[in-house]
Motif scaffolding. Structure first.
Motif, PDB file in Angstrom:
ATOM      1  N   SER A 290      -6.226  -1.153   7.926  1.00 41.43           N
ATOM      2  CA  SER A 290      -5.230  -0.782   7.173  1.00 41.43           C
ATOM      3  C   SER A 290      -5.415  -0.836   5.960  1.00 41.43           C
ATOM      4  O   SER A 290      -4.425  -0.227   5.002  1.00 41.43           O
ATOM      5  CB  SER A 290      -3.914  -1.590   7.688  1.00 41.43           C
ATOM      6  OG  SER A 290      -4.266  -2.724   7.395  1.00 41.43           O
ATOM      7  N   GLN A 291      -6.447  -0.781   5.314  1.00 39.19           N
ATOM      8  CA  GLN A 291      -6.737  -0.800   3.969  1.00 39.19           C
ATOM      9  C   GLN A 291      -7.340   0.586   3.592  1.00 39.19           C
ATOM     10  O   GLN A 291      -8.517   0.797   3.348  1.00 39.19           O
ATOM     11  CB  GLN A 291      -7.960  -1.931   3.712  1.00 39.19           C
ATOM     12  CG  GLN A 291      -7.335  -3.313   3.694  1.00 39.19           C
ATOM     13  CD  GLN A 291      -8.466  -4.258   3.469  1.00 39.19           C
ATOM     14  OE1 GLN A 291      -9.696  -3.779   3.368  1.00 39.19           O
ATOM     15  NE2 GLN A 291      -7.832  -5.257   3.085  1.00 39.19           N
ATOM     16  N   LEU A 292      -6.589   1.469   3.671  1.00 39.74           N
ATOM     17  CA  LEU A 292      -6.709   3.065   3.147  1.00 39.74           C
ATOM     18  C   LEU A 292      -5.926   3.556   1.959  1.00 39.74           C
ATOM     19  O   LEU A 292      -4.803   2.854   1.440  1.00 39.74           O
ATOM     20  CB  LEU A 292      -6.219   4.021   4.194  1.00 39.74           C
ATOM     21  CG  LEU A 292      -6.921   3.609   5.651  1.00 39.74           C
ATOM     22  CD1 LEU A 292      -6.280   4.654   6.583  1.00 39.74           C
ATOM     23  CD2 LEU A 292      -8.266   3.909   5.588  1.00 39.74           C
TER      24      LEU A 292
ATOM     25  N   LYS B 270      -2.897  11.477   9.876  1.00 43.26           N
ATOM     26  CA  LYS B 270      -1.997  12.291  10.229  1.00 43.26           C
ATOM     27  C   LYS B 270      -0.413  11.727   9.347  1.00 43.26           C
ATOM     28  O   LYS B 270       0.092  12.624   9.069  1.00 43.26           O
ATOM     29  CB  LYS B 270      -1.498  12.149  11.657  1.00 43.26           C
ATOM     30  CG  LYS B 270      -2.798  12.958  12.548  1.00 43.26           C
ATOM     31  CD  LYS B 270      -2.219  13.080  13.843  1.00 43.26           C
ATOM     32  CE  LYS B 270      -3.356  13.470  14.876  1.00 43.26           C
ATOM     33  NZ  LYS B 270      -3.760  14.654  14.969  1.00 43.26           N
ATOM     34  N   GLN B 271      -0.341  10.433   9.175  1.00 44.81           N
ATOM     35  CA  GLN B 271       0.740  10.092   8.516  1.00 44.81           C
ATOM     36  C   GLN B 271       0.125   9.036   7.376  1.00 44.81           C
ATOM     37  O   GLN B 271      -1.008   8.353   7.425  1.00 44.81           O
ATOM     38  CB  GLN B 271       1.664   9.193   9.247  1.00 44.81           C
ATOM     39  CG  GLN B 271       2.240   9.962  10.486  1.00 44.81           C
ATOM     40  CD  GLN B 271       3.044   8.882  11.356  1.00 44.81           C
ATOM     41  OE1 GLN B 271       3.392   8.054  11.173  1.00 44.81           O
ATOM     42  NE2 GLN B 271       3.559   9.813  12.447  1.00 44.81           N
ATOM     43  N   ARG B 272       1.108   8.805   6.190  1.00 48.90           N
ATOM     44  CA  ARG B 272       0.608   8.132   5.419  1.00 48.90           C
ATOM     45  C   ARG B 272       0.024   6.608   5.486  1.00 48.90           C
ATOM     46  O   ARG B 272      -0.924   6.087   5.039  1.00 48.90           O
ATOM     47  CB  ARG B 272       1.835   7.981   4.059  1.00 48.90           C
ATOM     48  CG  ARG B 272       1.330   7.262   2.857  1.00 48.90           C
ATOM     49  CD  ARG B 272       2.491   7.451   2.010  1.00 48.90           C
ATOM     50  NE  ARG B 272       2.823   8.952   1.556  1.00 48.90           N
ATOM     51  CZ  ARG B 272       2.129   9.407   0.551  1.00 48.90           C
ATOM     52  NH1 ARG B 272       0.952   8.883   0.037  1.00 48.90           N
ATOM     53  NH2 ARG B 272       2.284  10.643   0.172  1.00 48.90           N
TER      54      ARG B 272
ATOM     55  N   SER C 207     -12.877  -0.421   4.192  1.00 48.88           N
ATOM     56  CA  SER C 207     -13.377  -1.551   5.129  1.00 48.88           C
ATOM     57  C   SER C 207     -14.665  -0.665   5.643  1.00 48.88           C
ATOM     58  O   SER C 207     -16.050  -1.287   5.709  1.00 48.88           O
ATOM     59  CB  SER C 207     -12.779  -1.654   6.386  1.00 48.88           C
ATOM     60  OG  SER C 207     -11.526  -2.425   5.860  1.00 48.88           O
ATOM     61  N   CYS C 208     -14.632   0.840   5.992  1.00 46.87           N
ATOM     62  CA  CYS C 208     -15.685   1.382   6.225  1.00 46.87           C
ATOM     63  C   CYS C 208     -16.569   2.212   5.419  1.00 46.87           C
ATOM     64  O   CYS C 208     -17.693   2.854   5.695  1.00 46.87           O
ATOM     65  CB  CYS C 208     -15.896   2.022   7.794  1.00 46.87           C
ATOM     66  SG  CYS C 208     -14.606   3.324   7.658  1.00 46.87           S
TER      67      CYS C 208
END
Length: 107
Positions: free
Chosen positions: A88-90, A76-78, A68-69
């Motif tokens: 949440s699009q990582l 820190k967490q998956r 997104s950015c």
């Protein structure tokens, strides 16, 4: 044991006589329990080119790319959300590593 095998291969390819220190990079998502690795390393190197070698652990940070950015962010967490835009699009780009960073050889 795969770490010891990698050290043996490297030592043979470079004509090392002995290894006295090993630096390992370990990411938080590698699935490696650092204290267990430290304990088992001493046993695993017995009788190898790295017999008695000191182990130095370098713990890396976990990173992800945010779609997104368009930034790389530390997580820190998956399944964390992006700390910059809350998306949440990582996709994880770092933190899964378990690799030999450096070795020190005996002269």
């Amino acid at each position: 044991m795969s770490i010891v095998e990698s050290l043996e291969v490297s030592a043979k390819a470079n004509n090392y006589k002995a290894i006295d220190k090993v630096w390992l990079e370990i990411g938080p998502f590698s699935g490696v329990e650092v204290s267990a690795l430290e304990f088992s390393f001493e046993v695993a190197v017995r009788g190898s080119i790295a017999n008695g070698a000191e182990l130095e652990i370098i713990q890396t940070q976990a990173n992800a790319w945010c779609f997104s950015c368009n930034k790389t962010v530390m997580i820190k967490q998956r399944y964390d959300a992006c700390p910059l835009c809350s998306s949440s699009q990582l996709t994880v780009t770092g933190g899964e590593e378990l690799k030999i960073k450096q070795i020190s050889i005996k002269e």
